[in-house]
Design a protein around this motif. Structure first.
Motif, short mmCIF file in Angstrom:
data_model
loop_
_atom_site.label_atom_id
_atom_site.label_comp_id
_atom_site.label_asym_id
_atom_site.label_seq_id
_atom_site.Cartn_x
_atom_site.Cartn_y
_atom_site.Cartn_z
N LEU A 71 24.27 32.53 66.27
CA LEU A 71 25.29 32.07 65.32
C LEU A 71 26.66 32.69 65.63
CD1 LEU A 71 25.86 30.55 62.62
CD2 LEU A 71 25.27 32.66 61.43
N ASP A 109 21.30 19.38 58.05
CA ASP A 109 21.40 20.30 59.17
C ASP A 109 22.83 20.81 59.33
OD1 ASP A 109 20.70 21.86 61.27
OD2 ASP A 109 20.18 20.22 62.64
N ARG A 110 22.98 22.11 59.44
CA ARG A 110 24.26 22.69 59.85
C ARG A 110 24.00 24.06 60.45
NH1 ARG A 110 26.42 24.67 54.02
NH2 ARG A 110 27.30 26.33 55.31
N ARG A 111 25.00 24.66 60.95
CA ARG A 111 24.84 25.90 61.68
C ARG A 111 24.49 27.05 60.75
NH1 ARG A 111 29.62 27.93 65.24
NH2 ARG A 111 30.19 25.73 64.93
N GLY A 112 23.62 27.97 61.22
CA GLY A 112 23.39 29.20 60.49
C GLY A 112 22.17 29.22 59.60
N PRO A 140 20.99 16.94 65.30
CA PRO A 140 21.71 18.21 65.12
C PRO A 140 23.08 18.02 64.45
CG PRO A 140 21.46 17.68 67.46
CD PRO A 140 20.64 16.70 66.70
N ILE A 141 23.61 16.82 64.55
CA ILE A 141 24.90 16.59 63.89
C ILE A 141 24.69 15.57 62.76
CG2 ILE A 141 27.27 15.74 64.21
CD1 ILE A 141 26.64 16.70 67.27
N SER A 171 18.65 34.80 65.92
CA SER A 171 19.38 33.66 65.35
C SER A 171 20.78 34.10 64.88
CB SER A 171 18.59 33.01 64.21
OG SER A 171 18.18 33.97 63.26
N VAL A 183 18.84 29.02 60.32
CA VAL A 183 17.75 29.89 60.79
C VAL A 183 18.12 31.37 60.62
CG1 VAL A 183 16.30 30.52 62.76
CG2 VAL A 183 17.01 28.15 62.45
N ALA A 184 19.37 31.69 60.94
CA ALA A 184 19.81 33.09 60.79
C ALA A 184 19.73 33.53 59.34
CB ALA A 184 21.24 33.24 61.31
N ALA A 194 15.39 36.97 63.05
CA ALA A 194 16.67 37.21 62.36
C ALA A 194 17.73 37.69 63.34
CB ALA A 194 16.47 38.23 61.23
N ASN A 242 24.69 26.51 67.70
CA ASN A 242 23.91 25.87 66.65
C ASN A 242 22.52 25.58 67.22
OD1 ASN A 242 23.06 24.56 64.34
ND2 ASN A 242 23.99 22.59 64.92
N SER A 296 15.92 33.69 58.18
CA SER A 296 15.13 34.76 58.78
C SER A 296 15.63 36.13 58.33
CB SER A 296 15.13 34.64 60.31
OG SER A 296 16.45 34.54 60.81
N GLN A 297 16.93 36.24 58.12
CA GLN A 297 17.48 37.49 57.60
C GLN A 297 16.93 37.78 56.20
OE1 GLN A 297 19.17 39.64 59.28
NE2 GLN A 297 19.42 41.06 57.55
#
Lengths: 285, 285, 285, 285
Positions: free
Chosen positions: B27, A14-17, A43-44, B23, A19-20, B20, B32, A23-24
């Motif tokens: 971000l 798990d880390r940030r970004g 989450p961490i 999220s 899903v973005a 997209a 997060n 989905s992009q």
């Protein structure tokens, strides 16, 4: 044009970004997300799981285009991932012994269209259920097993499965599979155990439940691992019993639970809703 | 620095690219995503619902920055949306009559930290439960209601609530609220009805369940609308009964179901897990 | 000598001395009570129900001797009573339409010895399930019904049943029976309705459940009376659903509940565990 | 005159004529049986259990007359038996530690008249719940226990109980009682264990359930015996969990099950519905 559905399965640290980025990517590949589930163990520093259904809306499905776009995302986040055609039948090998209730139930659900599977073959160490397989025109391989021929038989069965089966369902199959067999179909063998595990691991759970005087009995569908009845649990359910219930009554009441628990587990497996991590499962339902 | 959590709630017409865009925005605002749920009533032309929990990881929470970034996304997709501080207590007004089981249960859950609420006041048309409120130091407004003073009393109650309560829980409050009261707190009044709706709408459900000879009884938590017992259902559960159960037994068995059903509904409401559409709910649990 | 079992069913106005008189009579007739259940609607002025299983221990079963001894007791207490051979199969006529899940389930339970019944015939207003009946070698009477031939068809069906069937099971049979038919088999027609009655009486309960946004769906097995879906309830059960479940999902989930609820009701009926009073049932399980 | 109710509890070797003899005796003593339950572990050579509620109808209750009449019957059939005043409160000692949910729940049920008990005292190895006891005016004996003073403390507690308590309820009391203590209150100590026994015997069941990845968790109320968590089970129930539930969530969900399971077990115990045989219970509900 009828939209074509795909299911995307992901696990990664798990880390940030995530899903973005995912989905992009789906958007750019022409997909419309119609369902998305995710889970993180923490989450961490935990593991992230995602299951995503999307439709190719405007153009014919082009999975190689999607894969080309998705590969760098997957690499960036160190993903394990799979793209599957939503609803495409998986090939299920059924293993049975003498008791037919789970077998008949699975067959009926398959026949009525409830389970999106193909059934290339049935394997059994007893001849009893051959007529049931015959009703549905299914090949029934009767391969009696004893101590002397155990590994030889398994080799035969592995030959039968090779290239024919995507996963195995033990519908009250009463033989323990060898570690090498389990290894070969790791995460792809579903067993139904007739107790609410971890209670009553092993043989004769109804007899032991009766002796212990429990007030509920249960059933557990799990992936088979090397250790007996200790693999990742997919589904469990229970039914109430009382002092009047003898072992025979427990077996009768248990049947109905075994059938639905196994059916749910198989359905979720073939719909790619179950992700394994360690000895547990994430089930996106 | 301890990360700060936010919950983002969205509903809008379903179309491609929502996930997209959302999220990506989270971000860029430094968030997060730790949990995300979505639902569409229909991928083509339906309504899209999303509930998203995220943490501001690196920097202090800056909701105005988030809002500035998110506003154009929201506009582009014609979203209804809300950003709430995850875990921040909501202010709950409790309405009770004579029966104390739901009241006591909610108070205990609040007191033990299970329900993230504040309780600014208790309103009742009977004096019976004042001692219970007093135990917890809660203001108890005893406002007897009859046909002649109904609207006047409601006006008084609305005055009491004004600026003090975010939502209202009818914990077995046995008066029907007027349409204008309901309108004022639309989507923010939770009632517990002592039957599995839509069976036994209205008065004396246990008596009628006994007469009808049902084999299960239930409880339903729902948002109050103008039509009696017809609002969006948040949660339901049932318990088995049999021919031995008289009305008094049904009431006793029903109590335990009423309490847990109401508690779940209140918890999900205050955790912003419930979205209403038409006369139904989406509950992200 | 293997002991022979009998079940004695009694209902009468409640008054003192019933149990003593009945048990004394069983004792004198050479019987050993192995199970006894009783229920009174009210100890003062109510109705008393009793179900008693006993074994003739020492001598061959002699029901005429028992009857001779029991007749004066029955008269003294104004009893309705029946003596039946425990475990003797009852003859069950199955009525079906197009949906096969309940039909197949009942057949499988019968075939595996779980239900002590004989199945002299299957009646249907559709040809669809004939192959299933054929698998088990059961006569399948396809009798299409429309408005013009309704009563004529029922007369035909009554002819088929005459002397052949002890009771009728409507396994998702989608025609309403006429009052005279119902009257003819009063207390002997079991229907499975696909909702938790009294919610969703009549047609399309799953569609209406979906519209109402309920969080549980259910099934109800009941005796058929003249009023639609309003007869004495034998058994009910429910399953949880959520906002993701469309009508098709409700139907799928509902199937599993319908099957077990119907199976339990049929089993209890053939084991003489169900006594009707007014519009309710006493179920001795 | 208001009829006086009695409950008669019997266990003895099963043989013919018991019901007749008992019911005749009740009749002659002026009693009207209003409820009767019986169970035999085996009609040939098993143990017979009976629970019978009757009303003295015409005359004042005369238990010594009943006893005089019943003694020869009891002797003839080698009965263990007890005659108790139906509804007479039993004296319940409550043992608690730090967690208050079961404690508060039992107190509320007692206070609202749901549990026919008196509560002479509360015993705890922690001071935390004293304020709760104080709210209800109950004596709270804070007796901290460690390895050095264990037996001494138990001696103190036994002194407190002597002549004051009929039975003991361990409402999440987290100390193991010594064999001699258990022996002293054999069949009269009810514990609530936070798992569906026999799964997760011993400490930290929720943690272990989470690790094992089970899909249901449960609670078990049982009589305490010398062997930890191995005594006769009175009641069990479960609740569904999923991959999202962390240990804290399991504890929260488990609370609601613990409370109702313990409440049912206590109620059935005080209503003399539970009979122990070997390591099992017969529960006449």
């Amino acid at each position: 044009m009828i939209p074509t559905a795909r299911t995307l399965l992901i696990s990664c640290p798990d880390r940030r970004g995530i899903v973005a980025a995912v989905s992009q990517c789906v958007l750019e590949a022409g997909g419309n997300i119609i369902r998305s589930d995710q889970h993180t163990t923490d989450p961490i520093g935990g593991i992230f799981f995602m299951r995503l259904e999307f439709l190719y809306m405007d153009a014919p499905a082009d999975d190689s285009d999607f894969t080309r776009r998705f590969a760098p995302v997957a690499e960036r986040f160190a993903m394990d991932w799979r793209l599957v055609r939503t609803g495409e039948p998986k090939r299920m090998a059924l293993f049975v012994s003498r008791l037919g209730h789970c077998f008949v139930d699975v067959l009926w659900r398959w026949h009525s269209g409830e389970l999106p599977v193909k059934i290339p073959l049935v394997v059994s160490n007893h001849p009893d259920l051959e007529p049931v397989a015959a009703q549905y025109g299914l090949p029934y391989h009767y391969l009696p097993i004893d101590k002397t021929n155990h590994l030889e038989r398994e080799a035969q069965i592995l030959d039968l499965l090779e290239g024919e089966a995507d996963f195995v369902v033990l519908a009250r199959y009463m033989r323990v599979l060898s570690p090498s067999f389990v290894e070969r179909y790791s995460g792809r063998i579903i067993n139904i155990h007739h107790s609410f595990l971890p209670a009553f691991v092993g043989a004769s759970p109804y007899e032991r439940a009766c002796e212990r005087g429990v007030k509920v009995i249960g059933a557990t569908a799990h992936y088979v691992t090397e250790e007996l009845d200790a693999g990742p649990i997919i589904e469990q359910d229970v039914v109430r019993v009382n002092h009047r219930d003898q072992v025979a009554d427990l077996k009768l009441k248990g049947r109905d639970i075994e059938r639905v628990v196994l059916a749910r587990a198989v359905k979720w497996h073939v719909e790619d809703r179950v992700l394994i991590y360690g000895n547990r499962t994430v089930v996106f339902i």
